[in-house]
Every structure is written in C-alpha cells, then in structure tokens.
Scaffold this motif. Structure first.
Motif, mmCIF file in Angstrom:
data_model
loop_
_atom_site.group_PDB
_atom_site.id
_atom_site.type_symbol
_atom_site.label_atom_id
_atom_site.label_comp_id
_atom_site.label_asym_id
_atom_site.label_seq_id
_atom_site.Cartn_x
_atom_site.Cartn_y
_atom_site.Cartn_z
ATOM 1 N N PRO A 18 0.837 -1.198 0.000
ATOM 2 C CA PRO A 18 0.000 0.000 0.000
ATOM 3 C C PRO A 18 0.876 1.253 0.000
ATOM 4 O O PRO A 18 2.107 1.148 0.100
ATOM 5 C CB PRO A 18 -0.777 -0.121 1.315
ATOM 6 N N PRO A 19 0.274 2.441 -0.098
ATOM 7 C CA PRO A 19 1.065 3.677 -0.093
ATOM 8 C C PRO A 19 1.948 3.787 1.152
ATOM 9 O O PRO A 19 1.537 3.404 2.248
ATOM 10 C CB PRO A 19 0.004 4.782 -0.091
ATOM 11 N N GLN A 20 3.162 4.300 0.956
ATOM 12 C CA GLN A 20 4.086 4.479 2.075
ATOM 13 C C GLN A 20 3.467 5.399 3.117
ATOM 14 O O GLN A 20 2.692 6.296 2.787
ATOM 15 C CB GLN A 20 5.402 5.080 1.601
ATOM 16 N N ASN A 21 3.797 5.161 4.363
ATOM 17 C CA ASN A 21 3.319 5.926 5.510
ATOM 18 C C ASN A 21 1.835 5.723 5.769
ATOM 19 O O ASN A 21 1.251 6.466 6.559
ATOM 20 C CB ASN A 21 3.632 7.420 5.361
ATOM 21 N N SER A 22 1.221 4.739 5.112
ATOM 22 C CA SER A 22 -0.199 4.433 5.329
ATOM 23 C C SER A 22 -0.412 2.943 5.565
ATOM 24 O O SER A 22 -1.541 2.469 5.545
ATOM 25 C CB SER A 22 -1.015 4.872 4.110
ATOM 26 N N GLU A 23 0.668 2.211 5.780
ATOM 27 C CA GLU A 23 0.575 0.761 5.895
ATOM 28 C C GLU A 23 -0.343 0.320 7.030
ATOM 29 O O GLU A 23 -1.166 -0.577 6.853
ATOM 30 C CB GLU A 23 1.964 0.127 6.089
ATOM 31 N N GLU A 24 -0.220 0.943 8.193
ATOM 32 C CA GLU A 24 -1.007 0.506 9.350
ATOM 33 C C GLU A 24 -2.497 0.761 9.145
ATOM 34 O O GLU A 24 -3.331 -0.083 9.457
ATOM 35 C CB GLU A 24 -0.518 1.184 10.629
ATOM 36 N N THR A 25 -2.839 1.917 8.591
ATOM 37 C CA THR A 25 -4.242 2.217 8.314
ATOM 38 C C THR A 25 -4.782 1.268 7.255
ATOM 39 O O THR A 25 -5.898 0.755 7.376
ATOM 40 C CB THR A 25 -4.409 3.681 7.849
ATOM 41 N N ALA A 26 -3.990 1.016 6.223
ATOM 42 C CA ALA A 26 -4.401 0.083 5.169
ATOM 43 C C ALA A 26 -4.602 -1.311 5.752
ATOM 44 O O ALA A 26 -5.593 -1.987 5.438
ATOM 45 C CB ALA A 26 -3.364 0.054 4.050
ATOM 46 N N ALA A 27 -3.694 -1.752 6.625
ATOM 47 C CA ALA A 27 -3.796 -3.081 7.230
ATOM 48 C C ALA A 27 -5.092 -3.224 8.024
ATOM 49 O O ALA A 27 -5.723 -4.290 8.002
ATOM 50 C CB ALA A 27 -2.589 -3.353 8.127
ATOM 51 N N GLN A 28 -5.513 -2.174 8.691
ATOM 52 C CA GLN A 28 -6.778 -2.221 9.435
ATOM 53 C C GLN A 28 -7.953 -2.430 8.475
ATOM 54 O O GLN A 28 -8.846 -3.222 8.739
ATOM 55 C CB GLN A 28 -6.979 -0.947 10.249
ATOM 56 N N HIS A 29 -7.914 -1.743 7.343
ATOM 57 C CA HIS A 29 -8.955 -1.944 6.327
ATOM 58 C C HIS A 29 -8.913 -3.377 5.796
ATOM 59 O O HIS A 29 -9.958 -4.007 5.610
ATOM 60 C CB HIS A 29 -8.785 -0.961 5.161
ATOM 61 N N TYR A 30 -7.705 -3.902 5.540
ATOM 62 C CA TYR A 30 -7.570 -5.268 5.044
ATOM 63 C C TYR A 30 -8.169 -6.261 6.039
ATOM 64 O O TYR A 30 -8.894 -7.180 5.658
ATOM 65 C CB TYR A 30 -6.109 -5.620 4.777
ATOM 66 N N GLU A 31 -7.877 -6.076 7.312
ATOM 67 C CA GLU A 31 -8.436 -6.957 8.346
ATOM 68 C C GLU A 31 -9.955 -6.863 8.365
ATOM 69 O O GLU A 31 -10.645 -7.881 8.412
ATOM 70 C CB GLU A 31 -7.863 -6.594 9.710
ATOM 71 N N ASP A 32 -10.485 -5.642 8.334
ATOM 72 C CA ASP A 32 -11.936 -5.431 8.382
ATOM 73 C C ASP A 32 -12.642 -6.056 7.184
ATOM 74 O O ASP A 32 -13.768 -6.544 7.314
ATOM 75 C CB ASP A 32 -12.271 -3.934 8.422
ATOM 76 N N GLU A 33 -11.998 -6.037 6.021
ATOM 77 C CA GLU A 33 -12.618 -6.516 4.788
ATOM 78 C C GLU A 33 -12.230 -7.952 4.425
ATOM 79 O O GLU A 33 -12.702 -8.482 3.429
ATOM 80 C CB GLU A 33 -12.241 -5.592 3.628
ATOM 81 N N ILE A 35 -9.271 -8.991 3.452
ATOM 82 C CA ILE A 35 -8.309 -9.005 2.349
ATOM 83 C C ILE A 35 -7.043 -9.725 2.834
ATOM 84 O O ILE A 35 -6.478 -9.353 3.857
ATOM 85 C CB ILE A 35 -7.980 -7.569 1.890
ATOM 86 N N PRO A 36 -6.592 -10.768 2.118
ATOM 87 C CA PRO A 36 -5.411 -11.507 2.569
ATOM 88 C C PRO A 36 -4.130 -10.682 2.416
ATOM 89 O O PRO A 36 -3.841 -10.162 1.341
ATOM 90 C CB PRO A 36 -5.383 -12.732 1.659
ATOM 91 N N PHE A 37 -3.404 -10.558 3.514
ATOM 92 C CA PHE A 37 -2.151 -9.812 3.522
ATOM 93 C C PHE A 37 -1.259 -10.397 4.598
ATOM 94 O O PHE A 37 -1.694 -11.207 5.415
ATOM 95 C CB PHE A 37 -2.405 -8.313 3.776
ATOM 96 N N HIS A 38 0.005 -9.975 4.587
ATOM 97 C CA HIS A 38 0.916 -10.388 5.648
ATOM 98 C C HIS A 38 1.821 -9.216 6.020
ATOM 99 O O HIS A 38 1.922 -8.236 5.292
ATOM 100 C CB HIS A 38 1.721 -11.630 5.257
ATOM 101 N N ARG A 39 2.441 -9.361 7.157
ATOM 102 C CA ARG A 39 3.376 -8.346 7.653
ATOM 103 C C ARG A 39 4.773 -8.941 7.701
ATOM 104 O O ARG A 39 4.951 -10.098 8.036
ATOM 105 C CB ARG A 39 3.000 -7.912 9.066
ATOM 106 N N ALA A 40 5.731 -8.110 7.371
ATOM 107 C CA ALA A 40 7.141 -8.455 7.524
ATOM 108 C C ALA A 40 7.774 -7.245 8.204
ATOM 109 O O ALA A 40 8.080 -6.259 7.538
ATOM 110 C CB ALA A 40 7.781 -8.749 6.183
#
Length: 56
Positions: A18-33, A35-40
């Motif tokens: 996702p856009p830089q400096n917005s990863e955490e907010t994007a991750a919250q949306h991914y969790e809510d929706e 959307i499969p993602f992972h963190r490193a």
C-alpha cells in the motif's frame, strides 16, 4: 490520504504494498474486509494472487 471517500487502500503497487506511511491504516482496512495480507516487520503486503478479482 485523509478526507477521501475512495477506497485508496485497495490501490497497491505491483508488489502488493500500500502507499508508504499508510501501511497501518491500510492493514486495518484489510483486516476489516478480509483481504489476505501479511506483515514483515513494519511492511504490509497484500497477497495479490489470492486477492485478484476473477470473472466466474
């Protein structure tokens, strides 16, 4: 990114980031929706092969 009604978190680069400096907010949306993602570390990456929309 604040103040937009568009689903900006669904726009990722070719690597699934996702856009830089917005990863955490994007991750919250991914969790809510669901959307499969992972963190490193602090990096968030959408699993593009699982997220790709396909016509049935």
């Amino acid at each position: 990114m604040d103040g937009h009604d568009l689903a900006w978190w669904k726009v990722v680069d070719a690597s699934g980031h996702p856009p830089q400096n917005s990863e955490e907010t994007a991750a919250q949306h991914y969790e809510d929706e669901g959307i499969p993602f992972h963190r490193a570390g602090e990096r968030v990456t959408v699993n593009l092969s699982e997220s790709r929309w396909q016509i049935r």
